[in-house]
Design a protein around this motif. Structure first.
Motif, PDB file in Angstrom:
ATOM      1  N   UNK A 277       0.845  -1.136  -0.070  1.00 31.48           N
ATOM      2  CA  UNK A 277      -0.118  -0.065   0.025  1.00 31.48           C
ATOM      3  C   UNK A 277       0.875   1.258  -0.010  1.00 31.48           C
ATOM      4  N   UNK A 278       1.923   1.371   0.778  1.00 32.55           N
ATOM      5  CA  UNK A 278       2.587   2.429   1.145  1.00 32.55           C
ATOM      6  C   UNK A 278       3.484   2.605  -0.318  1.00 32.55           C
ATOM      7  N   UNK A 279       4.221   1.729  -0.887  1.00 28.08           N
ATOM      8  CA  UNK A 279       4.976   2.105  -2.069  1.00 28.08           C
ATOM      9  C   UNK A 279       3.978   2.341  -3.118  1.00 28.08           C
ATOM     10  N   UNK A 280       2.803   1.519  -3.351  1.00 27.37           N
ATOM     11  CA  UNK A 280       1.865   1.893  -4.338  1.00 27.37           C
ATOM     12  C   UNK A 280       1.338   3.263  -4.412  1.00 27.37           C
ATOM     13  N   UNK A 281       0.967   3.622  -3.166  1.00 33.34           N
ATOM     14  CA  UNK A 281       0.556   5.185  -3.000  1.00 33.34           C
ATOM     15  C   UNK A 281       1.547   6.218  -3.455  1.00 33.34           C
ATOM     16  N   UNK A 282       2.826   5.758  -3.183  1.00 26.88           N
ATOM     17  CA  UNK A 282       3.927   6.748  -3.611  1.00 26.88           C
ATOM     18  C   UNK A 282       4.010   6.917  -5.207  1.00 26.88           C
ATOM     19  N   UNK A 283       3.712   5.766  -5.890  1.00 30.48           N
ATOM     20  CA  UNK A 283       3.513   5.764  -7.253  1.00 30.48           C
ATOM     21  C   UNK A 283       2.346   6.491  -7.926  1.00 30.48           C
ATOM     22  N   UNK A 284       1.105   6.153  -7.143  1.00 26.66           N
ATOM     23  CA  UNK A 284       0.007   6.444  -7.553  1.00 26.66           C
ATOM     24  C   UNK A 284      -0.074   8.303  -7.550  1.00 26.66           C
ATOM     25  N   UNK A 285       0.485   8.722  -6.458  1.00 22.05           N
ATOM     26  CA  UNK A 285       0.561  10.141  -6.200  1.00 22.05           C
ATOM     27  C   UNK A 285       1.485  10.902  -7.239  1.00 22.05           C
ATOM     28  N   UNK A 286       2.775  10.003  -7.352  1.00 24.53           N
ATOM     29  CA  UNK A 286       3.550  10.456  -8.317  1.00 24.53           C
ATOM     30  C   UNK A 286       3.074  10.616  -9.745  1.00 24.53           C
ATOM     31  N   UNK A 287       2.171   9.614 -10.219  1.00 24.79           N
ATOM     32  CA  UNK A 287       1.664   9.659 -11.612  1.00 24.79           C
ATOM     33  C   UNK A 287       0.758  10.744 -11.853  1.00 24.79           C
ATOM     34  N   UNK A 288      -0.186  10.971 -10.677  1.00 28.74           N
ATOM     35  CA  UNK A 288      -1.375  12.021 -10.683  1.00 28.74           C
ATOM     36  C   UNK A 288      -0.630  13.441 -10.894  1.00 28.74           C
ATOM     37  N   UNK A 289       0.636  13.561  -9.872  1.00 29.20           N
ATOM     38  CA  UNK A 289       1.096  15.191 -10.043  1.00 29.20           C
ATOM     39  C   UNK A 289       1.972  15.161 -11.722  1.00 29.20           C
ATOM     40  N   UNK A 290       2.486  13.940 -11.868  1.00 27.41           N
ATOM     41  CA  UNK A 290       3.229  14.086 -13.233  1.00 27.41           C
ATOM     42  C   UNK A 290       2.086  14.208 -14.414  1.00 27.41           C
ATOM     43  N   UNK A 291       1.235  13.371 -14.517  1.00 26.87           N
ATOM     44  CA  UNK A 291       0.307  13.420 -15.482  1.00 26.87           C
ATOM     45  C   UNK A 291      -1.080  14.706 -15.565  1.00 26.87           C
ATOM     46  N   UNK A 292      -1.466  14.776 -14.325  1.00 26.70           N
ATOM     47  CA  UNK A 292      -2.589  15.782 -14.180  1.00 26.70           C
ATOM     48  C   UNK A 292      -2.390  17.112 -13.456  1.00 26.70           C
ATOM     49  N   UNK A 293      -1.454  17.235 -12.625  1.00 28.35           N
ATOM     50  CA  UNK A 293      -1.471  18.365 -11.610  1.00 28.35           C
ATOM     51  C   UNK A 293      -0.198  19.326 -11.755  1.00 28.35           C
ATOM     52  N   UNK A 294       0.801  19.056 -12.489  1.00 31.90           N
ATOM     53  CA  UNK A 294       1.830  19.794 -12.625  1.00 31.90           C
ATOM     54  C   UNK A 294       1.457  20.976 -13.561  1.00 31.90           C
ATOM     55  N   UNK A 295       1.538  22.138 -13.399  1.00 34.90           N
ATOM     56  CA  UNK A 295       1.375  23.442 -14.336  1.00 34.90           C
ATOM     57  C   UNK A 295       1.953  22.963 -15.693  1.00 34.90           C
TER      58      UNK A 295
END
Length: 318
Positions: A277-295
């Motif tokens: 869960x902890x490792x996967x959560x880090x990947x998910x958050x990274x993916x969302x930041x890279x793909x959707x949230x970075x200006x």
């Protein structure tokens, strides 16, 4: 009105981002609650009942606010959204969840952003970007890691296939509605849930399901949660964010929802939170930041998408 966006995932304004996060939190327990209702309610009847009840609430809100019934392409867009995102998608989801654990279901639904990226490009609404693909892939990998070791139950390939097709319908519904004149969020949900609920009711009738009411408190709790918090609140949030943000950006909610689902499952179903869960959560958050949230460096072309030919700004962009 459907001009292609060069930037499909620029960071939204703060109210939109807050609504996006609330959608994730509220919708996190949906798949767990759906499986809980199966203790007493047949799958198609359970889905039909909650969507039709929610539709009644939305029609009451339409009446109170005095919203006119849309016509022409605006009406067609809302109907198609209901057919795809509610009717066809939840026929498949309801059946798929019968033999698929909630956590595994969320892995499959995490493919929605990837599907949305390609469908948006196919419809000429948003451009495919390397960053969007990378973000979606990171998020999917994160979900796989998160729940990859959380059970050894045998999986049914037909039920898995049904959920994957449902993910396609949900992605297509979110993209296709961008090609039609916008309606108020309440009206879109009222029409969509009515159409989708009727489809589910017909499938339930054809399947010979018993239309009964729950008798256990836990089933009532799960059903009420689904109606109020998921079918009404979460759908309102989803549609509002979809109107204000890009289809691909909004779709990233489907890769964050599973993280909430794991926490809910651990509380109500006794599942343990592990290093997966902890490792996967880090990947998910990274993916969302890279793909959707970075200006984005490029200026979004959403301004043109938000204008009629006359130059008037559409209501969803105001």
């Amino acid at each position: 009105m459907t001009a292609q966006n060069n930037s499909s995932s620029a960071l939204p304004e703060r109210p939109v981002l807050i609504a996006f996060l609330l959608f994730i939190i509220v919708g996190g327990g949906a798949s767990v609650a759906i499986r809980m209702t199966y203790a007493e309610l047949p799958p198609f009847w359970s889905a039909a009942a909650r969507f039709l009840l929610a539709a009644v609430v939305f029609w009451i809100l339409v009446f109170i606010k005095g919203l006119p019934l849309p016509k022409g392409r605006a009406l067609l867009g809302a109907v198609l959204f209901g057919v795809l995102t509610v009717g066809l998608a939840f026929v498949l989801i309801s059946w798929g969840l019968v033999a698929t654990p909630a956590s595994r279901y969320q892995i499959l639904m995490a493919t929605v952003p990837l599907l949305t990226i390609f469908l948006s490009s196919l419809h000429g609404i948003e451009a495919i970007t390397l960053r969007g693909i990378l973000g979606a892939l990171l998020a999917v990998v994160g979900i796989v890691i998160t729940v990859g070791g959380s059970g050894t139950a045998e999986l049914s390939l037909p039920h898995i296939a049904a959920i994957l097709v449902a993910a396609v319908f949900i992605a297509e519904g979110g993209v296709l509605i961008k090609k039609f004149p916008p309606n108020p969020t309440i009206m879109t949900n009222a029409i969509g849930m009515t159409v989708g609920g009727i489809i589910l009711l017909v499938v339930s009738l054809v399947s010979g399901e018993n239309w009964s009411l729950p008798t256990q408190a836990s089933t009532w709790f799960a059903f009420i949660y689904l109606v109020v918090f998921v079918t009404i609140v979460a759908f309102l949030l989803y549609m509002w964010v979809l109107n204000k943000w890009s289809a691909s950006g909004t779709s990233y909610g489907f890769v964050l929802v599973p993280l909430v689902t794991i926490v809910v499952a651990s509380t109500f179903a006794g599942e343990q939170i592990t290093w997966n869960f902890l490792v996967g959560a880090a990947f998910v958050l990274a993916g969302v930041i890279v793909g959707a949230l970075l200006p984005s460096k490029a200026k979004p072309a959403a301004v043109e998408e938000c204008k009629e030919r006359s130059g008037q700004v559409l209501p969803r962009c105001a």
